[in-house]
Enzyme design. Structure first.
Site, PDB file in Angstrom:
ATOM      1  N   GLY A  12       0.838  -1.196   0.000  1.00 60.68           N
ATOM      2  CA  GLY A  12       0.000   0.000   0.000  1.00 60.68           C
ATOM      3  C   GLY A  12       0.869   1.240   0.000  1.00 60.68           C
ATOM      4  O   GLY A  12       0.535   2.258   0.601  1.00 60.68           O
ATOM      5  N   ALA A  14       1.964   3.464  -2.315  1.00 60.59           N
ATOM      6  CA  ALA A  14       1.907   4.594  -3.249  1.00 60.59           C
ATOM      7  C   ALA A  14       0.926   5.684  -2.842  1.00 60.59           C
ATOM      8  O   ALA A  14       0.809   6.697  -3.522  1.00 60.59           O
ATOM      9  CB  ALA A  14       1.556   4.093  -4.649  1.00 60.59           C
ATOM     10  N   ASP A  64      -1.864  -6.945  -6.266  1.00 64.19           N
ATOM     11  CA  ASP A  64      -2.951  -7.187  -5.324  1.00 64.19           C
ATOM     12  C   ASP A  64      -2.384  -8.107  -4.247  1.00 64.19           C
ATOM     13  O   ASP A  64      -1.992  -9.239  -4.538  1.00 64.19           O
ATOM     14  CB  ASP A  64      -4.123  -7.854  -6.061  1.00 64.19           C
ATOM     15  CG  ASP A  64      -5.289  -8.176  -5.154  1.00 64.19           C
ATOM     16  OD1 ASP A  64      -5.124  -8.161  -3.920  1.00 64.19           O
ATOM     17  OD2 ASP A  64      -6.378  -8.487  -5.682  1.00 64.19           O
ATOM     18  N   TYR A 151     -14.048  -4.813   9.577  1.00 58.18           N
ATOM     19  CA  TYR A 151     -12.805  -4.036   9.628  1.00 58.18           C
ATOM     20  C   TYR A 151     -12.217  -4.109  11.036  1.00 58.18           C
ATOM     21  O   TYR A 151     -11.013  -4.347  11.224  1.00 58.18           O
ATOM     22  CB  TYR A 151     -13.090  -2.590   9.243  1.00 58.18           C
ATOM     23  CG  TYR A 151     -11.884  -1.689   9.322  1.00 58.18           C
ATOM     24  CD1 TYR A 151     -10.991  -1.582   8.265  1.00 58.18           C
ATOM     25  CD2 TYR A 151     -11.640  -0.927  10.469  1.00 58.18           C
ATOM     26  CE1 TYR A 151      -9.883  -0.750   8.341  1.00 58.18           C
ATOM     27  CE2 TYR A 151     -10.540  -0.096  10.556  1.00 58.18           C
ATOM     28  CZ  TYR A 151      -9.660  -0.015   9.489  1.00 58.18           C
ATOM     29  OH  TYR A 151      -8.559   0.806   9.583  1.00 58.18           O
ATOM     30  N   ALA A 153     -12.689  -6.400  13.312  1.00 54.70           N
ATOM     31  CA  ALA A 153     -12.197  -7.749  13.579  1.00 54.70           C
ATOM     32  C   ALA A 153     -10.811  -7.971  12.976  1.00 54.70           C
ATOM     33  O   ALA A 153      -9.940  -8.583  13.600  1.00 54.70           O
ATOM     34  CB  ALA A 153     -13.184  -8.780  13.020  1.00 54.70           C
ATOM     35  N   THR A 188      -6.720   9.558   4.655  1.00 59.04           N
ATOM     36  CA  THR A 188      -6.353   8.701   3.526  1.00 59.04           C
ATOM     37  C   THR A 188      -7.617   8.372   2.725  1.00 59.04           C
ATOM     38  O   THR A 188      -8.737   8.600   3.200  1.00 59.04           O
ATOM     39  CB  THR A 188      -5.722   7.378   4.005  1.00 59.04           C
ATOM     40  OG1 THR A 188      -6.750   6.579   4.637  1.00 59.04           O
ATOM     41  CG2 THR A 188      -4.599   7.619   4.992  1.00 59.04           C
TER      42      THR A 188
END
Length: 261
Positions: A12, A14, A64, A151, A153, A188
């Site tokens: 993650g 970039a 991915d 999220y 969890a 973000t």
């Protein structure tokens, strides 16, 4: 740990927190492999970083993180290109309560895989020289959100997994410090998901309550998260540390005693 000449890999990397971390590492003289699934964002980021820090200071991989074979390849290519790996930051994350299985796969399963791949290339068990792994959790692991249960969890899972792995590293003499960083709301693209019904699913109707929560607790700049990350990387005494970053208290640690590697 002095960072000049060190090699880091950031998932993650970039955008958002990952980009701020990558820039901080490059400013300190490290070289960075940035892994991101968004090719358009990655191209823009690559241009800016190469302009600021020079061609060859960074690598970019479109990946991915849920693609196990591709993620393995990214680690292998990073080590082949730079010669070794010193720092791995598992930062990639999403919020998608509608496709909750994807959220688990990105936020937790892929982070576990990233940790094991980093150990493969850094652990003394494999004849390597050690290093640092930092996994990004969230203050959601301490202050659960009823509007983002999956999220939440995953972030609980990241916290528990990282603390257990840090102890495994100490017991097994891996030579790898493993720590976890838990920021509150950060400015973000992930925050924008609360306005997307396709991401929030049944919880979309609570978006105003989520906005109020952000207003109450404040929204952090990614640069502050990068500052915390650099503290963990540089402090060789930290293993199993839980760093929290909030608007009210800034950078601080959970009271658990960190273990020595």
């Amino acid at each position: 740990m002095a960072l000049t000449g060190r090699i880091a890999l950031v998932t993650g990397g970039a955008q958002g927190i990952g980009r701020a971390i990558s820039e901080a590492l490059l400013r300190e003289g490290a070289k960075v492999a940035l892994v991101d699934s968004n090719p358009e964002v990655a191209r823009e980021c690559r241009g800016r970083l190469e302009e600021a820090f020079g061609v060859g200071s960074s690598l970019f991989f479109e990946c991915d993180v849920t693609d196990w074979a591709k993620l393995q390849e990214v680690f292998r290519k990073t080590v082949k290109h730079f010669g070794h790996l010193d720092i791995a930051i598992n930062n990639a994350g999403i919020n998608n309560e509608k496709d909750w299985q994807k959220t688990i796969n990105v936020n937790l399963t892929s982070l576990i895989k990233g940790t094991y791949l980093a150990l493969e290339h850094m652990s003394r068990e494999n004849g390597k020289d050690g290093g640092v792994i930092i996994n990004v959790s969230s203050m959601a692991a301490f202050m659960h959100s009823p509007h983002m249960p999956v999220y939440t969890a995953t972030k609980y899972g990241v916290l528990g997994f990282t603390k257990a792995m840090a102890e495994a590293s100490a017991v097994g003499n891996f030579g790898v410090r493993i720590n976890v960083l838990c920021p509150a709301y950060v400015d973000t693209p992930l925050l924008q998901t609360i306005d997307e019904e396709d991401k929030m699913g049944r919880y979309f109707k609570y978006k105003e309550e989520l906005r109020q929560s952000m207003h109450t607790y404040g929204i952090l700049d990614p640069s502050l998260i990068a500052d915390g990350m650099m503290m963990i990387i540089k402090d060789g005494s930290l293993n199993g540390a839980v760093m929290k970053i909030t608007a009210s208290k800034g950078i601080h640690f959970q009271n658990d005693e960190p273990m020595s590697a």
